[in-house]
Design a protein around this motif. Structure first.
Motif, PDB file in Angstrom:
ATOM      1  N   LEU A 161       0.808  -1.210   0.000  1.00 19.96           N
ATOM      2  CA  LEU A 161       0.000   0.000   0.000  1.00 19.96           C
ATOM      3  C   LEU A 161       0.845   1.266   0.000  1.00 19.96           C
ATOM      4  O   LEU A 161       0.530   2.237  -0.709  1.00 19.96           O
ATOM      5  N   LEU A 162       1.903   1.281   0.797  1.00 18.07           N
ATOM      6  CA  LEU A 162       2.718   2.488   0.886  1.00 18.07           C
ATOM      7  C   LEU A 162       3.371   2.790  -0.466  1.00 18.07           C
ATOM      8  O   LEU A 162       3.410   3.949  -0.896  1.00 18.07           O
ATOM      9  N   LYS A 163       3.857   1.768  -1.130  1.00 18.90           N
ATOM     10  CA  LYS A 163       4.448   1.955  -2.458  1.00 18.90           C
ATOM     11  C   LYS A 163       3.410   2.497  -3.431  1.00 18.90           C
ATOM     12  O   LYS A 163       3.687   3.416  -4.215  1.00 18.90           O
ATOM     13  N   ALA A 164       2.206   1.933  -3.382  1.00 20.49           N
ATOM     14  CA  ALA A 164       1.144   2.384  -4.284  1.00 20.49           C
ATOM     15  C   ALA A 164       0.826   3.856  -4.075  1.00 20.49           C
ATOM     16  O   ALA A 164       0.651   4.617  -5.040  1.00 20.49           O
ATOM     17  N   LEU A 165       0.759   4.280  -2.830  1.00 20.60           N
ATOM     18  CA  LEU A 165       0.390   5.660  -2.537  1.00 20.60           C
ATOM     19  C   LEU A 165       1.519   6.636  -2.847  1.00 20.60           C
ATOM     20  O   LEU A 165       1.288   7.679  -3.470  1.00 20.60           O
ATOM     21  N   THR A 166       2.721   6.305  -2.422  1.00 24.17           N
ATOM     22  CA  THR A 166       3.832   7.229  -2.671  1.00 24.17           C
ATOM     23  C   THR A 166       4.120   7.361  -4.167  1.00 24.17           C
ATOM     24  O   THR A 166       4.499   8.436  -4.637  1.00 24.17           O
ATOM     25  N   SER A 167       3.918   6.279  -4.900  1.00 24.95           N
ATOM     26  CA  SER A 167       4.123   6.341  -6.356  1.00 24.95           C
ATOM     27  C   SER A 167       3.121   7.288  -7.012  1.00 24.95           C
ATOM     28  O   SER A 167       3.376   7.837  -8.090  1.00 24.95           O
ATOM     29  N   ALA A 168       1.980   7.478  -6.357  1.00 26.63           N
ATOM     30  CA  ALA A 168       0.948   8.391  -6.870  1.00 26.63           C
ATOM     31  C   ALA A 168       1.064   9.780  -6.257  1.00 26.63           C
ATOM     32  O   ALA A 168       0.168  10.619  -6.440  1.00 26.63           O
ATOM     33  N   GLY A 169       2.162  10.030  -5.538  1.00 25.82           N
ATOM     34  CA  GLY A 169       2.371  11.338  -4.928  1.00 25.82           C
ATOM     35  C   GLY A 169       1.581  11.564  -3.664  1.00 25.82           C
ATOM     36  O   GLY A 169       1.382  12.707  -3.241  1.00 25.82           O
ATOM     37  N   ILE A 170       1.143  10.484  -3.045  1.00 24.66           N
ATOM     38  CA  ILE A 170       0.372  10.560  -1.799  1.00 24.66           C
ATOM     39  C   ILE A 170       1.286  10.100  -0.661  1.00 24.66           C
ATOM     40  O   ILE A 170       1.617   8.919  -0.551  1.00 24.66           O
ATOM     41  N   ASN A 171       1.708  11.040   0.160  1.00 25.03           N
ATOM     42  CA  ASN A 171       2.727  10.764   1.159  1.00 25.03           C
ATOM     43  C   ASN A 171       2.205  10.967   2.581  1.00 25.03           C
ATOM     44  O   ASN A 171       1.303  11.788   2.814  1.00 25.03           O
ATOM     45  N   ALA A 172       2.789  10.232   3.505  1.00 25.11           N
ATOM     46  CA  ALA A 172       2.416  10.346   4.916  1.00 25.11           C
ATOM     47  C   ALA A 172       3.102  11.567   5.516  1.00 25.11           C
ATOM     48  O   ALA A 172       4.013  11.466   6.336  1.00 25.11           O
ATOM     49  N   ASP A 173       2.643  12.738   5.107  1.00 25.20           N
ATOM     50  CA  ASP A 173       3.259  13.997   5.510  1.00 25.20           C
ATOM     51  C   ASP A 173       2.307  14.907   6.276  1.00 25.20           C
ATOM     52  O   ASP A 173       2.602  16.077   6.511  1.00 25.20           O
ATOM     53  N   GLY A 174       1.148  14.364   6.647  1.00 19.84           N
ATOM     54  CA  GLY A 174       0.178  15.168   7.356  1.00 19.84           C
ATOM     55  C   GLY A 174      -0.700  16.009   6.453  1.00 19.84           C
ATOM     56  O   GLY A 174      -1.538  16.770   6.938  1.00 19.84           O
ATOM     57  N   GLY A 175      -0.518  15.854   5.145  1.00 21.03           N
ATOM     58  CA  GLY A 175      -1.322  16.608   4.201  1.00 21.03           C
ATOM     59  C   GLY A 175      -2.654  15.940   3.913  1.00 21.03           C
ATOM     60  O   GLY A 175      -2.890  14.789   4.295  1.00 21.03           O
ATOM     61  N   SER A 176      -3.536  16.670   3.234  1.00 17.79           N
ATOM     62  CA  SER A 176      -4.853  16.146   2.862  1.00 17.79           C
ATOM     63  C   SER A 176      -4.849  15.709   1.399  1.00 17.79           C
ATOM     64  O   SER A 176      -4.275  16.393   0.546  1.00 17.79           O
ATOM     65  N   TYR A 177      -5.507  14.603   1.142  1.00 18.25           N
ATOM     66  CA  TYR A 177      -5.561  14.043  -0.202  1.00 18.25           C
ATOM     67  C   TYR A 177      -6.989  13.615  -0.516  1.00 18.25           C
ATOM     68  O   TYR A 177      -7.755  13.254   0.377  1.00 18.25           O
ATOM     69  N   HIS A 178      -7.323  13.669  -1.789  1.00 15.20           N
ATOM     70  CA  HIS A 178      -8.659  13.248  -2.200  1.00 15.20           C
ATOM     71  C   HIS A 178      -8.813  11.736  -1.988  1.00 15.20           C
ATOM     72  O   HIS A 178      -7.942  10.950  -2.394  1.00 15.20           O
ATOM     73  N   LEU A 179      -9.908  11.367  -1.373  1.00 10.49           N
ATOM     74  CA  LEU A 179     -10.187   9.954  -1.134  1.00 10.49           C
ATOM     75  C   LEU A 179     -10.192   9.174  -2.443  1.00 10.49           C
ATOM     76  O   LEU A 179      -9.684   8.053  -2.502  1.00 10.49           O
ATOM     77  N   SER A 180     -10.741   9.756  -3.485  1.00  8.85           N
ATOM     78  CA  SER A 180     -10.809   9.069  -4.777  1.00  8.85           C
ATOM     79  C   SER A 180      -9.425   8.775  -5.331  1.00  8.85           C
ATOM     80  O   SER A 180      -9.204   7.727  -5.944  1.00  8.85           O
ATOM     81  N   ASN A 181      -8.459   9.669  -5.094  1.00 11.83           N
ATOM     82  CA  ASN A 181      -7.094   9.439  -5.565  1.00 11.83           C
ATOM     83  C   ASN A 181      -6.420   8.315  -4.791  1.00 11.83           C
ATOM     84  O   ASN A 181      -5.647   7.526  -5.350  1.00 11.83           O
ATOM     85  N   ILE A 182      -6.696   8.240  -3.496  1.00 14.52           N
ATOM     86  CA  ILE A 182      -6.144   7.161  -2.674  1.00 14.52           C
ATOM     87  C   ILE A 182      -6.697   5.820  -3.137  1.00 14.52           C
ATOM     88  O   ILE A 182      -5.954   4.851  -3.319  1.00 14.52           O
TER      89      ILE A 182
END
Length: 229
Positions: free
Chosen positions: A148-169
Motif C-alpha cells: 500500500l505504501l508503495k502504491a500511494l507514494t508512487s501516486a504522490g500521496i505521502n504520509a506527511d500530514g497533508g490532505s488528499y482526495h479519497l478518490s485518488n487514494i
C-alpha cells in the motif's frame, strides 16, 4: 431400563452429531477481509499507543488481520476453542510478523497477545483451508502482494500530514492491486478525517484478491489526512 438406556445413548449421539455439524458450519465462510492499518492514525485515534518491545515499527502499513466473512457481511468468530494459539507453530515466522504485523497496544508487548487474539477469534474459523502456520504465512504473503505504501507514494500521496482526495487514494491502491479497496477513516486530534485502515477482499483459499461482495459500513470525507508516523 434397557429402553431408557437406548434412548439416552441415541440422544447423546444426536447431540454429538449436532455439535460436529455446528462446528463444521462455523468454519464455513465465503471470503476474507484482509486489513492493513496505518500506525500514525492508530496512535492518534487511540489517543496514544505503545511501541512493541522490539522497538518502533517502520513507517509502513501494518497488518491488522485476515478475517473470514460471509457474503451478507457477517462474520464467524471463535470457531474452535480447542485450537488455541501455539507459538511453536509460527517460530519460523516470528521476525517477519514482528516487522509486518506489529502490536501497538498498551502495555508494550512482543506481539504474541495480538497474534493469539487474531488466530483464536478469526483464524480458527478458516481451518477448513488454513492451519495456524498457513494462516499467518498466507497473511504475510498478502501484504507483500498489496504494498500500500508503495502504491500511494508512487501516486504522490505521502504520509506527511497533508490532505488528499479519497478518490485518488482509492485509485492508487486499485491500480497497484487490481481491485478496489475499502478505506476506513478515523478522526484525528484536529477533528479531521484521516486514513486509518485499508480493506481488500481475498478469495476463500487466501491466495488471490477479488472484488468485494460487500463493504462494511462507514464513510470518509472527500479529502482525508495521511498523518505522519
Amino acid at each position: 431400563m434397557e429402553f431408557q438406556g437406548s434412548i439416552l445413548i441415541k440422544f447423546i449421539l444426536l447431540l454429538q452429531c449436532f455439535s460436529i455439524l455446528c462446528a463444521s458450519q462455523s468454519q464455513d465462510f465465503d471470503f476474507f477481509f484482509f486489513v492493513q492499518q496505518w500506525p500514525g492514525s492508530f496512535c492518534g485515534f487511540k489517543k496514544g499507543c505503545c511501541y512493541p518491545t522490539t522497538g518502533k515499527p517502520d513507517a509502513d502499513f501494518g497488518i491488522h488481520g485476515l478475517w473470514p466473512k460471509y457474503n451478507d457481511g457477517s462474520s464467524p468468530s471463535n470457531c474452535d476453542p480447542s485450537k488455541q494459539f501455539d507459538q511453536s507453530q509460527i517460530s519460523g515466522l516470528t521476525s517477519s510478523l514482528q516487522k509486518n504485523w506489529p502490536t501497538l497496544a498498551c502495555p508494550s508487548g512482543d506481539g504474541i497477545t495480538l497474534w493469539t487474539h487474531e488466530w483464536e477469534k478469526h483464524g480458527t474459523c478458516s481451518q477448513s483451508v488454513l492451519n495456524q502456520h498457513d494462516y499467518f504465512e498466507t497473511t504475510l504473503k498478502l501484504k507483500q502482494k498489496a504494498n500500500l505504501l508503495k502504491a500511494l507514494t508512487s501516486a504522490g500521496i505521502n504520509a506527511d500530514g497533508g490532505s488528499y482526495h479519497l478518490s485518488n487514494i482509492t485509485t492508487a491502491i486499485q491500480d497497484e492491486v487490481g481491485f478496489a479497496p475499502f478505506i476506513q477513516c478515523s478522526v484525528g486530534s484536529s477533528g479531521n478525517s484521516q486514513l486509518y485502515q485499508v480493506l481488500l477482499c481475498v478469495d476463500k483459499s487466501g491466495s488471490d484478491f477479488i472484488d468485494c461482495p460487500i463493504f462494511p459500513y462507514g464513510r470518509c470525507d472527500s479529502k482525508i489526512v495521511f498523518p505522519t508516523f
